[in-house]
Design a protein around this motif. Structure first.
Motif, short mmCIF file in Angstrom:
data_model
loop_
_atom_site.label_atom_id
_atom_site.label_comp_id
_atom_site.label_asym_id
_atom_site.label_seq_id
_atom_site.Cartn_x
_atom_site.Cartn_y
_atom_site.Cartn_z
N PHE A 46 -5.97 -0.96 -0.70
CA PHE A 46 -6.17 -1.25 0.73
C PHE A 46 -6.85 -2.60 0.90
O PHE A 46 -6.46 -3.41 1.76
CB PHE A 46 -7.01 -0.15 1.38
CG PHE A 46 -6.20 0.95 1.97
CD1 PHE A 46 -5.74 0.89 3.27
CD2 PHE A 46 -5.86 2.06 1.21
CE1 PHE A 46 -4.98 1.91 3.81
CE2 PHE A 46 -5.10 3.08 1.74
CZ PHE A 46 -4.65 3.01 3.04
N CYS A 68 -6.89 7.40 3.15
CA CYS A 68 -7.81 6.80 2.19
C CYS A 68 -9.10 7.61 2.10
O CYS A 68 -9.64 7.84 1.01
CB CYS A 68 -8.10 5.37 2.62
SG CYS A 68 -9.08 4.43 1.44
N ILE A 98 -8.26 2.60 -2.92
CA ILE A 98 -9.26 1.86 -2.16
C ILE A 98 -9.10 0.37 -2.45
O ILE A 98 -9.14 -0.47 -1.54
CB ILE A 98 -10.68 2.32 -2.52
CG1 ILE A 98 -10.78 3.85 -2.44
CG2 ILE A 98 -11.71 1.64 -1.63
CD1 ILE A 98 -10.44 4.41 -1.10
N THR A 145 0.82 -1.21 0.00
CA THR A 145 0.00 0.00 0.00
C THR A 145 0.85 1.26 0.00
O THR A 145 0.66 2.17 -0.82
CB THR A 145 -0.93 0.00 1.23
OG1 THR A 145 -1.77 -1.15 1.18
CG2 THR A 145 -1.78 1.26 1.26
#
Length: 300
Positions: free
Chosen positions: A268, A287, A265, A96
């Motif tokens: 994640f 986020c 998104i 990430t």
């Protein structure tokens, strides 16, 4: 909802899948090999897109020109460099955070789009990019101690330098791809995007093959051994690129790449569900800001 928005959302989802697969490949081959499979195994699929549009739907082939050749060459070579840098980031930090460092791409695409194509972005687009960038900064420092010193350490780290360089080169590539597609002047955005993709991916495959033969011949054996997942990377990568090129033919590269932050998104979700990585509150806050930036882009 506008066509370019739907296409961009689909491309972002597919790009995240491709990134997950490439991270897996990074465990069985080097950066060069993992970069190549996205291009080399994508050629048959790119050719299929052109064939479907030409013979299935009856769209005429666009007339190629020197401007197209120049732009697509610049874009193709820049994308190779940027992709290699992005894959290299995976070796430094988690999936990430490593991906997040390259997210300055929309802001840089806005600058390059203005310089090269005269593309002007609205105030809402600039605000959306700014909000998303704050979210990226939060993500980038989420695993360090809070505070200005942590921010500075993050900004001047080796990983940050690789990510920022990747974002810069991706920004140049995005604008160059838009310029290449627009230079074909028809027959429609789908065929322009498909021909641009095919030309770029053939160039990239040849360049990468020559490089591997000269610098990393051992990678060829590793690629052959992982041909099944490599073919899947080629399919997903070529389809995602087709989506990006269609969207950027319809809309400025900056706006498309700003909306593409929605990929975070998906990233994640991949980090938690696939790689079992822990996501902390600061990363979640980042986020949320990225989502807010996307909403501003679409609603303002």
């Amino acid at each position: 909802m506008e066509t370019w928005v739907l296409i961009t959302l689909a491309a972002a989802f597919l790009q995240n899948i491709r990134s997950v697969l490439q991270k897996h490949l990074k465990g069985v081959m080097g950066t060069t090999g993992a970069t190549f499979v996205r291009f080399g195994f994508g050629v048959p699929f790119a050719l299929s897109f052109v064939a479907l549009l030409a013979f299935g739907l009856g769209y005429p082939m666009p007339r190629l020109n020197m401007s197209f050749a120049g732009w697509v060459t610049l874009a193709g070579l820049a994308q190779i460099a940027a992709q290699a840098l992005l894959i290299q980031i995976f070796s430094h930090r988690n999936f990430t955070v490593g991906t997040a460092y390259s997210r300055t791409e929309p802001a840089q695409a806005a600058v390059f789009g203005l310089i090269f194509l005269g593309d002007r972005v609205s105030g809402g687009t600039i605000l959306a990019i700014a909000i998303s960038l704050v979210g990226v900064v939060l993500i980038s420092v989420a695993r360090s101690a809070a505070g200005a010193s942590a921010l500075l350490r993050s900004v001047f780290s080796r990983t940050a330098a690789l990510g920022l360089a990747s974002g810069t080169i991706f920004g140049i590539a995005a604008v160059a791809y838009r310029a290449a597609s627009l230079s074909l002047e028809g027959p429609n955005f789908m065929m322009q995007a498909a021909v641009t993709l095919l030309a770029a991916i053939i160039l990239q495959t040849v360049v990468m093959l020559v490089w591997m033969r000269l610098k990393a011949p051992e990678e060829l054996g590793r690629i052959r051994a992982a041909w099944r997942i490599s073919a899947l990377v080629g399919l997903v990568g070529a389809t995602a690129s087709f989506g990006w090129f269609m969207a950027m033919t319809l809309q400025s590269a900056a706006a498309v790449k700003a909306l593409a932050q929605v990929e975070m998104i998906f990233t994640f979700a991949s980090s938690v569900l696939v790689f079992r990585e822990h996501v902390n509150r600061l990363e979640i806050s980042g986020c949320i800001l990225i989502v807010a930036g996307i909403l501003v882009l679409l609603l303002v």
